[in-house]
Design an enzyme around this catalytic site. Structure first.
Site, mmCIF file in Angstrom:
data_model
loop_
_atom_site.group_PDB
_atom_site.id
_atom_site.type_symbol
_atom_site.label_atom_id
_atom_site.label_comp_id
_atom_site.label_asym_id
_atom_site.label_seq_id
_atom_site.Cartn_x
_atom_site.Cartn_y
_atom_site.Cartn_z
ATOM 1 N N LYS A 261 -11.771 18.565 -12.002
ATOM 2 C CA LYS A 261 -12.353 18.832 -10.684
ATOM 3 C C LYS A 261 -13.815 18.337 -10.623
ATOM 4 C CE LYS A 261 -13.201 22.588 -7.522
ATOM 5 N NZ LYS A 261 -13.407 24.024 -7.401
ATOM 6 N N PRO B 100 -1.707 -1.181 -1.255
ATOM 7 C CA PRO B 100 -0.828 -2.278 -0.818
ATOM 8 C C PRO B 100 -0.250 -1.941 0.552
ATOM 9 C CG PRO B 100 0.229 -0.971 -2.523
ATOM 10 C CD PRO B 100 -1.176 -0.459 -2.409
ATOM 11 N N ASP B 101 -0.002 -2.950 1.354
ATOM 12 C CA ASP B 101 0.622 -2.744 2.669
ATOM 13 C C ASP B 101 2.138 -2.745 2.454
ATOM 14 O OD1 ASP B 101 1.811 -3.178 5.246
ATOM 15 O OD2 ASP B 101 -0.212 -3.592 5.960
ATOM 16 N N ILE B 102 2.746 -1.583 2.569
ATOM 17 C CA ILE B 102 4.167 -1.446 2.213
ATOM 18 C C ILE B 102 5.041 -2.262 3.158
ATOM 19 C CG2 ILE B 102 6.059 0.194 1.898
ATOM 20 C CD1 ILE B 102 3.831 2.339 1.375
ATOM 21 N N VAL B 103 4.808 -2.101 4.455
ATOM 22 C CA VAL B 103 5.705 -2.775 5.411
ATOM 23 C C VAL B 103 5.555 -4.294 5.317
ATOM 24 C CG1 VAL B 103 4.214 -2.685 7.480
ATOM 25 C CG2 VAL B 103 6.676 -2.571 7.734
ATOM 26 N N ASN C 140 -4.222 12.341 6.177
ATOM 27 C CA ASN C 140 -4.372 12.228 7.635
ATOM 28 C C ASN C 140 -3.465 13.252 8.319
ATOM 29 O OD1 ASN C 140 -1.676 10.984 8.180
ATOM 30 N ND2 ASN C 140 -2.536 9.425 6.810
ATOM 31 N N PHE D 226 5.121 0.509 12.881
ATOM 32 C CA PHE D 226 4.504 1.307 13.932
ATOM 33 C C PHE D 226 3.024 0.939 14.017
ATOM 34 C CE2 PHE D 226 7.119 4.764 15.741
ATOM 35 C CZ PHE D 226 8.322 4.404 15.170
#
Ligand code: C5P
Length: 405
Positions: A289, A309-312, A210, A327
């Site tokens: 590739k 996984p959701d780290i926070v 991103n 955030f």
């Protein structure tokens, strides 16, 4: 109480008549517990002598960039690193112009360019010079870069004019400096921050990612360092540097960020999840590739993705957990979605920003945010990410403190 106990201040003096007040300024900063080292420009020495400042500060006064003896004692880079705060009082119009445009032609401008410490100017000049659009533009440029201005004050000037341009009185300058170094709010604390994007490999040459630049996370890391914290940044791939005092762990994928965070989190007091972590990764990473299949002539390629996984949330769920800040980048109903996210992820605070707004957020140098907590909603107007980061760190530190009470 000494409000500047153990603080190290470099006081730069430039060539204005207000330089006579700088002698008293040294003393008053010392009264508050600061250690002061003085750097003088050539012009300032026409108004006050280095000997006076040396006697008052108790340290040799630096005047010359190319003086081998001075460089051998404490070189300009060493001095830049030594300082917790660099204050230039008086700061002339010429000095502001040179600083705003990155000049490094003498010791003081070089030091200002080299330091990562807080930079504060006390402008002093004739009212017409202060009002001149060139000076005003320089003031804006410096403000955008996080340079703080104390004053100028208004009133009678040495030249007989009336108006803005007087250097603030010494007591107001000392007060201003004390306010800018709101003691080391995070002294003795360990802060862990994630920053930047993640890269999710598809094959050895391609990845999903991103637009996160990492600027907000790095600004927070620097602000936390300046607030006295020991800082660790777990960073996705970014093209930013950070102070040597900050420990940086480079990772690429969400999984490697998760592992690094969980290796570091045990003794963290504050965890700030600023990274733009990919929610999904390719289910399998191809060892070679991925080729366009010439024989089959497929117009589309299906990718199978699995949830990261959701780290926070995983840190917030730990039994022994730090104070956790997340955030939320949203494009509509920013506060509503962020409030919901805070509760769902079990966060103490969430910093919400509108990434659809022009000129702020992803990849930009500026941001405007609203911080939400239990019974807290505080908005911060658009500002450079470094200025905003200082305000945020101050808020986080205070919220951590009230959490412990
Ligand atoms: O759910 P969303 O991605 O909008 O949440 C954003 C917040 O969650 C940010 O603080 C981000 O760093 C964190 N996050 C995370 N791990 C993920 C996804 C998001 O730590 N896998």
């Amino acid at each position: 109480m000494q409000r500047l106990a153990n603080k190290r201040i470099v006081l730069g003096i430039t060539g204005g008549v207000a330089a006579y007040k700088s002698a008293d300024l040294v003393r008053r900063l010392q009264d508050q517990g600061a250690e002061v080292r003085v750097v003088m420009t050539r012009g300032s020495q026409q108004f006050i002598t280095p000997l006076t400042l040396q006697a008052l500060s108790g340290n040799p006064v630096s005047t010359d960039l190319l003086d081998p003896a001075a460089e051998a004692a404490m070189g300009h880079i060493e001095l830049a690193r030594w300082a917790d705060l660099v204050m230039v009082a008086p700061a002339t119009a010429d000095f502001m112009a040179r600083l705003a445009h990155g000049h490094a032609g003498d010791l003081l401008t070089t030091l200002c360019l080299a330091t990562e410490a807080r930079l504060v100017l006390a402008p002093a000049m004739n009212q017409a010079m202060w009002r001149n659009p060139a000076t005003q533009r320089n003031r804006e440029l410096l403000g955008e870069r996080g340079v703080e201005l104390l004053g100028p004050g208004d009133g009678v000037q040495a030249c007989g004019d009336m108006g803005p341009g007087r250097m603030l009185e010494v007591v107001d300058l000392v007060d201003g400096v004390c306010g800018l170094l709101p003691s080391l709010l995070l002294a003795g604390k360990r802060v862990l921050i994630t920053a930047g994007p993640t890269r999710e490999a598809l094959d050895p040459v391609r990845y999903l990612s991103n637009h996160s630049s990492g600027k907000m996370g790095y600004a927070l890391a620097e602000a936390a360092r300046q607030a006295g914290a020991e800082v660790v940044v777990v960073s996705g791939p970014v093209s930013l540097g950070c102070a040597t005092a900050i420990r940086r762990i480079d990772v690429d994928s969400a999984l490697s960020m998760y592992d690094a965070v969980h290796r570091e989190v045990a003794d963290a007091d504050l965890f700030i999840a600023c990274a733009a972590v990919a929610d999904y990764r390719p289910a399998t990473v191809q060892p070679h590739k991925i080729k366009k299949d010439a024989a089959v002539q497929e117009d589309s390629l299906q990718l199978s993705l699995v949830r990261n996984p959701d780290i926070v949330a995983s840190v917030a769920a730990l039994a022994a957990r730090p104070f956790v800040v997340g955030f939320a980048a949203e494009t509509r109903d920013v506060v509503g979605y962020a409030a919901d996210k805070r509760v769902r992820k079990g966060l103490d605070l969430i910093v919400a920003n509108d990434v659809a707004a022009q000129g702020i957020g992803f990849n930009s140098d500026e941001n405007a945010v609203t911080v939400l907590g239990k019974g807290l909603e505080q908005s911060f107007a658009q500002a450079s990410k470094s200025v905003l980061a200082r305000s945020l760190i101050e808020l986080f530190a205070r919220q951590m403190g009230s959490n412990q009470n």
